[in-house]
Scaffold this active site. Sequence first.
Site, PDB file in Angstrom:
ATOM      1  N   ASN A  30      35.964 -12.328  61.326  1.00  0.00           N
ATOM      2  CA  ASN A  30      36.293 -11.822  62.658  1.00  0.00           C
ATOM      3  C   ASN A  30      35.413 -12.348  63.785  1.00  0.00           C
ATOM      4  O   ASN A  30      35.795 -12.266  64.939  1.00  0.00           O
ATOM      5  CB  ASN A  30      36.321 -10.286  62.653  1.00  0.00           C
ATOM      6  CG  ASN A  30      34.964  -9.694  62.389  1.00  0.00           C
ATOM      7  OD1 ASN A  30      34.158 -10.274  61.671  1.00  0.00           O
ATOM      8  ND2 ASN A  30      34.697  -8.546  62.968  1.00  0.00           N
ATOM      9  N   GLU A  52      25.595  -6.179  56.595  1.00  0.00           N
ATOM     10  CA  GLU A  52      26.256  -5.575  57.769  1.00  0.00           C
ATOM     11  C   GLU A  52      27.707  -5.370  57.393  1.00  0.00           C
ATOM     12  O   GLU A  52      28.398  -6.336  57.047  1.00  0.00           O
ATOM     13  CB  GLU A  52      26.147  -6.492  58.995  1.00  0.00           C
ATOM     14  CG  GLU A  52      24.754  -6.586  59.585  1.00  0.00           C
ATOM     15  CD  GLU A  52      24.209  -5.267  60.085  1.00  0.00           C
ATOM     16  OE1 GLU A  52      24.971  -4.299  60.274  1.00  0.00           O
ATOM     17  OE2 GLU A  52      22.975  -5.189  60.265  1.00  0.00           O
ATOM     18  N   GLU A 109      19.433  -7.363  62.426  1.00  0.00           N
ATOM     19  CA  GLU A 109      19.693  -8.746  62.776  1.00  0.00           C
ATOM     20  C   GLU A 109      19.419  -8.942  64.271  1.00  0.00           C
ATOM     21  O   GLU A 109      19.391  -7.983  65.036  1.00  0.00           O
ATOM     22  CB  GLU A 109      21.156  -9.093  62.508  1.00  0.00           C
ATOM     23  CG  GLU A 109      21.545  -8.926  61.052  1.00  0.00           C
ATOM     24  CD  GLU A 109      22.800  -9.687  60.704  1.00  0.00           C
ATOM     25  OE1 GLU A 109      22.699 -10.895  60.450  1.00  0.00           O
ATOM     26  OE2 GLU A 109      23.871  -9.069  60.685  1.00  0.00           O
ATOM     27  N   CYS A 130      33.813  -4.895  63.976  1.00  0.00           N
ATOM     28  CA  CYS A 130      33.121  -3.841  63.227  1.00  0.00           C
ATOM     29  C   CYS A 130      32.649  -2.746  64.175  1.00  0.00           C
ATOM     30  O   CYS A 130      32.443  -1.616  63.762  1.00  0.00           O
ATOM     31  CB  CYS A 130      31.947  -4.441  62.481  1.00  0.00           C
ATOM     32  SG  CYS A 130      30.925  -5.465  63.529  1.00  0.00           S
TER      33      CYS A 130
HETATM   34  P1  NAD Z   1      35.153  -9.486  53.097  1.00  0.00           P
HETATM   35  O1  NAD Z   1      34.139  -8.605  52.475  1.00  0.00           O
HETATM   36  O2  NAD Z   1      36.497  -9.551  52.492  1.00  0.00           O
HETATM   37  O3  NAD Z   1      34.627 -10.986  53.124  1.00  0.00           O
HETATM   38  C1  NAD Z   1      33.376 -11.312  53.697  1.00  0.00           C
HETATM   39  C2  NAD Z   1      32.871 -12.575  53.039  1.00  0.00           C
HETATM   40  O4  NAD Z   1      32.569 -12.293  51.669  1.00  0.00           O
HETATM   41  C3  NAD Z   1      33.883 -13.720  53.031  1.00  0.00           C
HETATM   42  O5  NAD Z   1      33.208 -14.931  53.282  1.00  0.00           O
HETATM   43  C4  NAD Z   1      34.409 -13.669  51.617  1.00  0.00           C
HETATM   44  O6  NAD Z   1      34.918 -14.909  51.177  1.00  0.00           O
HETATM   45  C5  NAD Z   1      33.162 -13.270  50.856  1.00  0.00           C
HETATM   46  N1  NAD Z   1      33.413 -12.721  49.516  1.00  0.00           N
HETATM   47  C6  NAD Z   1      34.509 -12.071  49.057  1.00  0.00           C
HETATM   48  N2  NAD Z   1      34.356 -11.756  47.754  1.00  0.00           N
HETATM   49  C7  NAD Z   1      33.139 -12.200  47.361  1.00  0.00           C
HETATM   50  C8  NAD Z   1      32.406 -12.171  46.139  1.00  0.00           C
HETATM   51  N3  NAD Z   1      32.892 -11.631  45.028  1.00  0.00           N
HETATM   52  N4  NAD Z   1      31.185 -12.714  46.123  1.00  0.00           N
HETATM   53  C9  NAD Z   1      30.653 -13.248  47.238  1.00  0.00           C
HETATM   54  N5  NAD Z   1      31.308 -13.346  48.418  1.00  0.00           N
HETATM   55  C10 NAD Z   1      32.535 -12.811  48.483  1.00  0.00           C
HETATM   56  O7  NAD Z   1      35.230  -9.082  54.634  1.00  0.00           O
HETATM   57  P2  NAD Z   1      36.197  -9.698  55.751  1.00  0.00           P
HETATM   58  O8  NAD Z   1      37.577  -9.175  55.499  1.00  0.00           O
HETATM   59  O9  NAD Z   1      36.004 -11.171  55.886  1.00  0.00           O
HETATM   60  O10 NAD Z   1      35.599  -9.065  57.070  1.00  0.00           O
HETATM   61  C11 NAD Z   1      35.968  -7.812  57.537  1.00  0.00           C
HETATM   62  C12 NAD Z   1      34.864  -6.806  57.277  1.00  0.00           C
HETATM   63  O11 NAD Z   1      33.656  -7.263  57.846  1.00  0.00           O
HETATM   64  C13 NAD Z   1      35.119  -5.467  57.914  1.00  0.00           C
HETATM   65  O12 NAD Z   1      34.793  -4.430  57.029  1.00  0.00           O
HETATM   66  C14 NAD Z   1      34.170  -5.440  59.097  1.00  0.00           C
HETATM   67  O13 NAD Z   1      33.774  -4.175  59.543  1.00  0.00           O
HETATM   68  C15 NAD Z   1      33.026  -6.204  58.555  1.00  0.00           C
HETATM   69  N6  NAD Z   1      32.187  -6.713  59.629  1.00  0.00           N
HETATM   70  C16 NAD Z   1      30.980  -6.110  59.836  1.00  0.00           C
HETATM   71  C17 NAD Z   1      30.141  -6.532  60.859  1.00  0.00           C
HETATM   72  C18 NAD Z   1      28.821  -5.886  61.088  1.00  0.00           C
HETATM   73  O14 NAD Z   1      27.954  -6.527  61.637  1.00  0.00           O
HETATM   74  N7  NAD Z   1      28.601  -4.639  60.671  1.00  0.00           N
HETATM   75  C19 NAD Z   1      30.542  -7.595  61.672  1.00  0.00           C
HETATM   76  C20 NAD Z   1      31.775  -8.173  61.449  1.00  0.00           C
HETATM   77  C21 NAD Z   1      32.581  -7.737  60.411  1.00  0.00           C
END
Ligand code: NAD
Length: 478
Positions: free
Chosen positions: A148, A246, A458, A280
């Site tokens: 995102n 995060e 961060e 987020c």
């Molecule tokens: P996601 O957890 O599906 O993916 C995040 C990353 O993890 C991707 O690069 C993905 O390929 C990787 N990943 C997936 N499975 C994995 C595994 N088994 N091992 C290692 N890596 C793996 O999240 P998303 O759908 O890309 O992002 C949306 C989420 O991110 C939402 O929950 C949102 O709130 C959160 N987010 C949080 C913040 C924050 O700073 N708190 C900021 C932005 C987004």
Amino acid sequence: MELHKNLINGQWVDGEAGKNINPSNTDEVVGLYARGTAEDATSAIAAAKEAAHGWARSGILQRQAILRTAADEIFARREELGRLLAREEGKTLPEAIGETVRAGQIFDFFAGEAVRLTGEVVQSIRPGVGVEMTREPVGVVGIITPWNFPIAIPAWKMAPALCYGNCVVIKPADLVPGSTWAIVDILHRAGLPAGVLNLVMGRGSVVGQAMLDSPDINAFSFTGSQSTGQKVAAASVKLGRKFQLEMGGKNPMVVLDDANLDTAVECAINGAFFSTGQRCTASSRLIVTKGIHDRFVSAMVARMGELNVGDACDTATHIGPVVDASQMGQDEDYIAIGTSEGAVLAAGGERVDNTAPGFFLSPALFTEANNQMRISREEIFGPVASVIRVKDYDEALAVANDTEFGLSAGICTNSLKYATDFKRNAEAGMVMVNLPTAGVDFHVPFGGTKGSSYGSREQGRYAAEFFTTVKTAYTHPG
Ligand code: NAD
């Protein structure tokens, strides 16, 4: 179409071509990006490990110069990189250019930090002994990012990692590899030695998992969902490595009777729906006291009627598409769940047709929601918000805090008393008064409490907590 390759040990390495699709027009391929393998991840980690000693001892002026060169190029290419971001992720062009500028500001900030890192010297409790506390790099840092914020989040992790002398292996989200590829290319050309920064694009279950399982990654900085965050945590605890997570949010925005109505509506519209609600820090729970409730809802519905949903690069668009079919399905499922739970869909929540095929959804506002409904408890991650009516400030605060998350919390009020109390008692890492819950500065800490975050903050100077380790040295003159 040319393949954008992975960067491993200073070399661009081929891989299976994955298509980066434009969510505003699914017939359009934004680019081809190599999908790495577990072996690519292993090679990248080995290269980073090999480079770690040299980079940790590199001069701070060298690091400063590379980060500043990167910042300059990002600023100079803001329109082009912003357009790439808008095309791969779907946020509007002004939002995408803004995020690109933010990435430049972050590199610029950490270019400065490279020459500002300090330690401490204190007296020992033993006469004649001196004690020095210095910060050292942690070694090889694994970075895994979500879709995102395709340029800002990779930037806010890579910049401090490199600034403080760490080597990096980064895996961006498979959906949006283009923006990270572009900054890695910029940093590589800016003069990073081979192995210091490695990019392995591809699937989380393949590349990400191989990174998690490697004992040669000394620290993990992760942003994404709670479920993946738990995997990062479990693997890191097993290997005894440092990690920072995060994750999601279910951010409350409280509107009190004494609020300026226009301010409250603009904060809610921005916080809930800009970037298609895919933040987020999005305000998904609008907690409104009863005296202003009806006026707030009417003004929201009227304002929502002015929002154009469409192609992210169209200048008339206020709300771009949802990122992909799976997220669209999730948003629509939650809209159906909200209705079945008894909330009233006051506006939006419908597919919008455009000339090109894309994932267009009008922003949805639920009213008559309560805080026990799934739409109030689970992160939807789309342009969907609910209004929860409360009787007074005390109930508003209690509802705001009744969540497993704790990233950002906002309040709209003209009362110093309530603003002060909310800053003190809101259970969130970031609190906003008369401002949207989303939208932060780059030079101050970012992060949450409870289920939203784990580990040190961060951004800004606080990033040094995670990207360095402290050494305490005792010296006796002998
Ligand atoms: P996601 O957890 O599906 O993916 C995040 C990353 O993890 C991707 O690069 C993905 O390929 C990787 N990943 C997936 N499975 C994995 C595994 N088994 N091992 C290692 N890596 C793996 O999240 P998303 O759908 O890309 O992002 C949306 C989420 O991110 C939402 O929950 C949102 O709130 C959160 N987010 C949080 C913040 C924050 O700073 N708190 C900021 C932005 C987004």
